[in-house]
Design a protein around this motif. Structure first.
Motif, PDB file in Angstrom:
ATOM      1  N   LEU A  56       0.820  -1.209   0.000  1.00  0.00           N
ATOM      2  CA  LEU A  56       0.000   0.000   0.000  1.00  0.00           C
ATOM      3  C   LEU A  56       0.858   1.264   0.000  1.00  0.00           C
TER       4      LEU A  56
ATOM      5  N   CYS B  26      -2.036   4.531   5.027  1.00  0.00           N
ATOM      6  CA  CYS B  26      -1.858   3.151   4.564  1.00  0.00           C
ATOM      7  C   CYS B  26      -2.136   2.147   5.681  1.00  0.00           C
TER       8      CYS B  26
ATOM      9  N   ILE C  88      -5.831   1.581   6.111  1.00  0.00           N
ATOM     10  CA  ILE C  88      -6.416   0.701   5.092  1.00  0.00           C
ATOM     11  C   ILE C  88      -6.218  -0.760   5.496  1.00  0.00           C
TER      12      ILE C  88
ATOM     13  N   LEU D   1      -9.428   8.556   7.078  1.00  0.00           N
ATOM     14  CA  LEU D   1      -9.089   8.528   5.651  1.00  0.00           C
ATOM     15  C   LEU D   1      -9.760   9.692   4.930  1.00  0.00           C
TER      16      LEU D   1
END
Length: 237
Positions: free
Chosen positions: A23, A35, A38, A144
């Motif tokens: 990522l 990242c 995620i 995010l």
């Protein structure tokens, strides 16, 4: 601890780390935290799915209580342990160390590892994984969206409300029931202590979330009123 569980944990730590590094290459302009979040969303989705599939009786999802863990339950727990180990180490390399999160991870790792070692309480521990990870995707989605430029937007507020609602339902309604069953059943002392600790941590976060939502909703209401007042003034003018 069974050998296949040890292998699952080792492979899991390697897999989560590899996913994070991939990522970082895919999103070179995004932050370290972006990242990592995620990866956290991927784990939360996987954990809830595996926990759901491991339920033996939907009439009583956390039954049998204080019983020997099934292989499937132990695998679910091992996957989450591997993620928690990865995430705890990963967060130490971030610019800002979140000690609340680190303590939570340590408590969770000790509790889940105790369950794997005793090979007991599989139903209760899978239930704990299920409720703790249910709200996680929305927790990370909030951050995010902020990095993507959607801070203080209706979309970000929607993610806040979803996170707070699911957290409250899972941690403060279902969580105490699982904690009570764990404490009152014939479980090892260490597992009881970890169950109580996790519930106390959840209660601590719950009050912080209530304060956050109160602030955000008050801010939203004030912003809306100011906008209406401005429109009225323009109309009069």
């Amino acid at each position: 601890m069974e050998e296949y569980i040890q292998k699952t944990i080792v492979v899991g730590v390697f897999s989560w780390t590899t996913t994070f590094l991939v990522l970082r290459n895919i999103f070179p302009k995004r932050s370290f935290d972006f990242c990592n979040r995620i990866v956290s969303i991927i784990h939360a989705t996987l954990a809830v799915t595996l926990a759901t599939l491991s339920i033996q009786d939907w009439k009583c999802p956390i039954c049998p209580v204080a019983s020997k863990s099934s292989n499937q339950q132990m695998e679910v727990i091992a996957v989450s342990v591997s993620y928690l180990i990865y995430d705890m180490v990963c967060c130490l390399f971030d610019e800002r160390i979140n000690w609340d999160n680190t303590i939570h991870h340590l408590v969770s790792i000790v509790g889940l590892m105790a369950g794997l070692s005793y090979q007991k309480c599989g139903s209760e521990m899978v239930g704990a994984v299920w409720i703790t990870e249910m709200s996680s995707p929305f927790l990370h989605l909030r951050e995010l969206l902020k990095e993507l430029g959607y801070k203080d937007t209706p979309l970000n507020l929607s993610a806040d409300i979803l996170f707070a609602s699911i957290f409250t339902f899972a941690r403060m309604m279902i969580g105490p029931c699982i904690t009570y069953l764990t404490l009152t059943s014939n479980n090892p002392f260490l597992i009881k202590a970890m169950a109580l600790s996790l519930q106390l941590v959840s209660a601590f976060w719950f009050f912080k979330i209530v304060r956050m939502m109160k602030y955000k909703l008050t801010k939203k209401s004030s912003t809306s009123k100011n906008a209406i007042n401005r429109n009225i003034k323009k109309t009069i003018s």
